[in-house]
Write a protein that holds these residues in place. Sequence first.
Motif, PDB file in Angstrom:
ATOM      1  N   GLY A 214       0.768  -1.121   0.119  1.00 54.65           N
ATOM      2  CA  GLY A 214      -0.088  -0.128   0.036  1.00 54.65           C
ATOM      3  C   GLY A 214       0.809   1.288   0.161  1.00 54.65           C
ATOM      4  N   VAL A 215       1.969   1.258   0.220  1.00 62.48           N
ATOM      5  CA  VAL A 215       2.910   2.627   0.271  1.00 62.48           C
ATOM      6  C   VAL A 215       3.988   2.218  -0.986  1.00 62.48           C
ATOM      7  N   ASP A 216       4.144   3.175  -1.747  1.00 64.03           N
ATOM      8  CA  ASP A 216       5.003   3.178  -2.933  1.00 64.03           C
ATOM      9  C   ASP A 216       6.399   3.295  -2.361  1.00 64.03           C
ATOM     10  N   GLY A 217       7.212   2.294  -2.932  1.00 62.87           N
ATOM     11  CA  GLY A 217       8.610   2.208  -2.475  1.00 62.87           C
ATOM     12  C   GLY A 217       8.948   1.438  -1.052  1.00 62.87           C
ATOM     13  N   HIS A 218       7.865   0.944  -0.398  1.00 64.06           N
ATOM     14  CA  HIS A 218       8.266   0.320   0.906  1.00 64.06           C
ATOM     15  C   HIS A 218       8.735  -0.796   0.375  1.00 64.06           C
ATOM     16  N   ASP A 219       9.905  -1.421   0.955  1.00 65.37           N
ATOM     17  CA  ASP A 219      10.789  -2.764   0.711  1.00 65.37           C
ATOM     18  C   ASP A 219       9.947  -4.008   1.377  1.00 65.37           C
ATOM     19  N   PRO A 220       9.478  -4.957   0.730  1.00 66.48           N
ATOM     20  CA  PRO A 220       8.480  -6.152   1.032  1.00 66.48           C
ATOM     21  C   PRO A 220       9.559  -7.117   1.841  1.00 66.48           C
ATOM     22  N   GLU A 221      10.807  -7.053   1.701  1.00 67.58           N
ATOM     23  CA  GLU A 221      11.471  -8.243   2.225  1.00 67.58           C
ATOM     24  C   GLU A 221      11.267  -8.464   3.430  1.00 67.58           C
ATOM     25  N   GLN A 222      11.190  -7.565   4.350  1.00 63.02           N
ATOM     26  CA  GLN A 222      11.079  -8.069   5.838  1.00 63.02           C
ATOM     27  C   GLN A 222       9.663  -8.688   5.913  1.00 63.02           C
ATOM     28  N   ALA A 223       8.605  -8.298   5.499  1.00 62.51           N
ATOM     29  CA  ALA A 223       7.267  -8.734   5.526  1.00 62.51           C
ATOM     30  C   ALA A 223       7.517 -10.349   5.075  1.00 62.51           C
ATOM     31  N   GLY A 224       8.195 -10.400   3.950  1.00 57.21           N
ATOM     32  CA  GLY A 224       8.131 -11.826   3.414  1.00 57.21           C
ATOM     33  C   GLY A 224       8.929 -12.934   4.157  1.00 57.21           C
ATOM     34  N   ARG A 225      10.035 -12.410   4.567  1.00 62.39           N
ATOM     35  CA  ARG A 225      11.048 -13.336   5.619  1.00 62.39           C
ATOM     36  C   ARG A 225      10.098 -13.569   6.888  1.00 62.39           C
ATOM     37  N   ARG A 226       9.170 -12.687   7.370  1.00 66.68           N
ATOM     38  CA  ARG A 226       8.564 -12.967   8.707  1.00 66.68           C
ATOM     39  C   ARG A 226       7.359 -13.923   8.315  1.00 66.68           C
ATOM     40  N   PHE A 227       6.673 -13.736   7.025  1.00 68.15           N
ATOM     41  CA  PHE A 227       5.738 -14.665   6.833  1.00 68.15           C
ATOM     42  C   PHE A 227       6.325 -16.170   6.531  1.00 68.15           C
ATOM     43  N   GLN A 228       7.543 -16.357   5.939  1.00 67.55           N
ATOM     44  CA  GLN A 228       8.239 -17.686   5.736  1.00 67.55           C
ATOM     45  C   GLN A 228       8.263 -18.203   7.178  1.00 67.55           C
ATOM     46  N   THR A 229       8.675 -17.596   8.080  1.00 67.37           N
ATOM     47  CA  THR A 229       9.212 -17.957   9.439  1.00 67.37           C
ATOM     48  C   THR A 229       7.783 -18.664  10.001  1.00 67.37           C
ATOM     49  N   ALA A 230       6.707 -17.715   9.812  1.00 60.75           N
ATOM     50  CA  ALA A 230       5.351 -18.058  10.307  1.00 60.75           C
ATOM     51  C   ALA A 230       4.852 -19.387   9.751  1.00 60.75           C
ATOM     52  N   VAL A 231       4.896 -19.583   8.450  1.00 60.42           N
ATOM     53  CA  VAL A 231       4.678 -20.678   7.658  1.00 60.42           C
ATOM     54  C   VAL A 231       5.355 -22.142   7.961  1.00 60.42           C
ATOM     55  N   ARG A 232       6.479 -21.824   8.309  1.00 57.33           N
ATOM     56  CA  ARG A 232       7.492 -22.938   8.778  1.00 57.33           C
ATOM     57  C   ARG A 232       7.248 -23.454  10.005  1.00 57.33           C
ATOM     58  N   GLY A 233       6.922 -22.289  11.160  1.00 61.39           N
ATOM     59  CA  GLY A 233       6.808 -22.743  12.570  1.00 61.39           C
ATOM     60  C   GLY A 233       5.574 -23.210  12.839  1.00 61.39           C
ATOM     61  N   HIS A 234       4.386 -22.765  12.357  1.00 67.28           N
ATOM     62  CA  HIS A 234       3.179 -23.239  12.821  1.00 67.28           C
ATOM     63  C   HIS A 234       2.780 -24.574  12.535  1.00 67.28           C
ATOM     64  N   GLY A 235       2.582 -25.321  13.704  1.00 68.02           N
ATOM     65  CA  GLY A 235       2.040 -26.777  13.564  1.00 68.02           C
ATOM     66  C   GLY A 235       0.833 -27.007  13.420  1.00 68.02           C
ATOM     67  N   PRO A 236       0.402 -28.526  13.140  1.00 70.49           N
ATOM     68  CA  PRO A 236      -0.644 -28.700  12.926  1.00 70.49           C
ATOM     69  C   PRO A 236      -1.935 -28.179  13.965  1.00 70.49           C
ATOM     70  N   ALA A 237      -1.873 -27.811  15.000  1.00 66.34           N
ATOM     71  CA  ALA A 237      -2.649 -27.385  15.977  1.00 66.34           C
ATOM     72  C   ALA A 237      -2.999 -26.011  15.495  1.00 66.34           C
ATOM     73  N   PHE A 238      -2.235 -25.367  14.648  1.00 65.14           N
ATOM     74  CA  PHE A 238      -2.560 -23.997  14.166  1.00 65.14           C
ATOM     75  C   PHE A 238      -2.645 -23.922  12.683  1.00 65.14           C
ATOM     76  N   THR A 239      -3.595 -24.622  12.182  1.00 65.93           N
ATOM     77  CA  THR A 239      -3.801 -24.855  10.697  1.00 65.93           C
ATOM     78  C   THR A 239      -4.128 -23.383  10.010  1.00 65.93           C
ATOM     79  N   ARG A 240      -5.201 -22.787  10.689  1.00 68.76           N
ATOM     80  CA  ARG A 240      -5.599 -21.525  10.359  1.00 68.76           C
ATOM     81  C   ARG A 240      -4.547 -20.625   9.989  1.00 68.76           C
ATOM     82  N   SER A 241      -3.993 -20.155  11.217  1.00 70.81           N
ATOM     83  CA  SER A 241      -2.531 -19.156  10.948  1.00 70.81           C
ATOM     84  C   SER A 241      -1.728 -19.616  10.025  1.00 70.81           C
ATOM     85  N   LYS A 242      -1.592 -20.890   9.809  1.00 66.47           N
ATOM     86  CA  LYS A 242      -0.255 -21.248   8.795  1.00 66.47           C
ATOM     87  C   LYS A 242      -1.046 -20.997   7.600  1.00 66.47           C
TER      88      LYS A 242
END
Length: 484
Positions: free
Chosen positions: A384-412
Amino acid sequence: MAMRIPHEIRIRRPGTHMPQPEKVLDPRGSPEEWFGAELRVRRKAAGFKTAPPFAEKVQVSVDVILKVEKGVYRCPEDLAPKLDEVLDTGGLFTRAWAMVFGDADKRGADADIPGPRQVKRAVQVREGRILGKGDPSASTRSPDPVERRAFLAIGSLAALAPLELTRLFTPAEPPPVPGQITPKEVRQLLDIAEGLHGWDNAHGGGGLIGQLSTNAMQWATRLLAIDCPPPLRPDFLAAVARLGLVAGASQFDVYRHDDARLAFKVAVECADEGRHWHLRAKGYSFLARQAIWIGDPDEGLTNAEKGLVRADRLTASERAMLHAARARAFGKLRNVQETLAAVGAADHEFGQRRPEDDPPWMAYYDEAQHSGDTAHALFDLAVGVDGHDPEQAGRRFQTAVRGHGPAFTRSKAMSCTKLASLVMVRGDPREGAALGHKALELGGGLTSLRAADDLRELGRFAARHPKVPEAVALQERITASLQT
């Protein structure tokens, strides 16, 4: 296999943003606008040229002061005497509050609503509404202690006691409530809350889970009108608050926003009365997240900051959770500096986390959850903001997807969907499509309207690439999956 954010989405740093000019106030518009204009005049005359130092002095958020001054936010009753004390007005604002906002109470207007529109009182239970329809606002005014039981009890339309779990799913008639609260009711409340919490995270809040949430909350609300022995009351209030948080989360997930808001407010009221600071913080965190989701980030920010009151009594995980909620509100407002500062504050608190200090219900707030929550805030800047670097958001989403286990399917699944959207918008749409198919596989069994809306957003982003076959195929699959 870890998901990679391609280097192509790295772009220039965002430019600086010019400060917004101060809104010109018109004290003739309404009593609320007169009150706000008078507050700004008195504040500046007292030497507070900007709102932040004044807000700190009267111990509320800057957001509250600015919205009261603009006449779009009801001044909390307990704030008026503080204004008089700090500004040395001789009681002007206390007297004015009774005329401006006290009369509004008599007319039936809600408290603390973000605008001049009137809505029905929050204690009324109405049918849940789909996102975007109806007024998402509700009162946040705390009733007087002597009114608390009545406030909580009349929000229920039926009394449903979980004498057996099946009777909560399909009650033939409202079972009788006990003549007095006993440890049995406390145990039942906690057992149901624990079960709902696990089912909701694994499957979403729809179907039988949503029905159980509603019925259990109605029963708990009715119990608040029953006599409780004083020694048992703190535990009873804590159990009702815990159930309110869990039931509200399930209702929020399927857009029964009125029911969810009422459940969260019941939880906060019970936590306040019982002096359960940890439950109170969690309640305000949920209220913040719900307000942000339905398009009121200002209200979300206010609730997050209410949760941080007496932050010294909270654990580092709880403070991180509330700062992450602040970041999500600022992200929706496209306020880059405040978003980054709030993410930094959340990261700092999370770095101090000691899981053994946390109450049991905070066990979910691990690295995956923290990464996903803060990534959502950064996602709004990245798309939503022109020129804002998406790299940090991407890394954090990757960590979330890797880290959420079967008990947190929705969050994953939701983090994977957001990661796919981020790459679809700012990176390689083919890689975004691959991530989108993964998200669909993860969320295939969910009954979550929030997860479905994230998929719709991904479908809209995919539609921007009509010449990329992978993106077209993903859009078609999303459309088909949401129609089944």
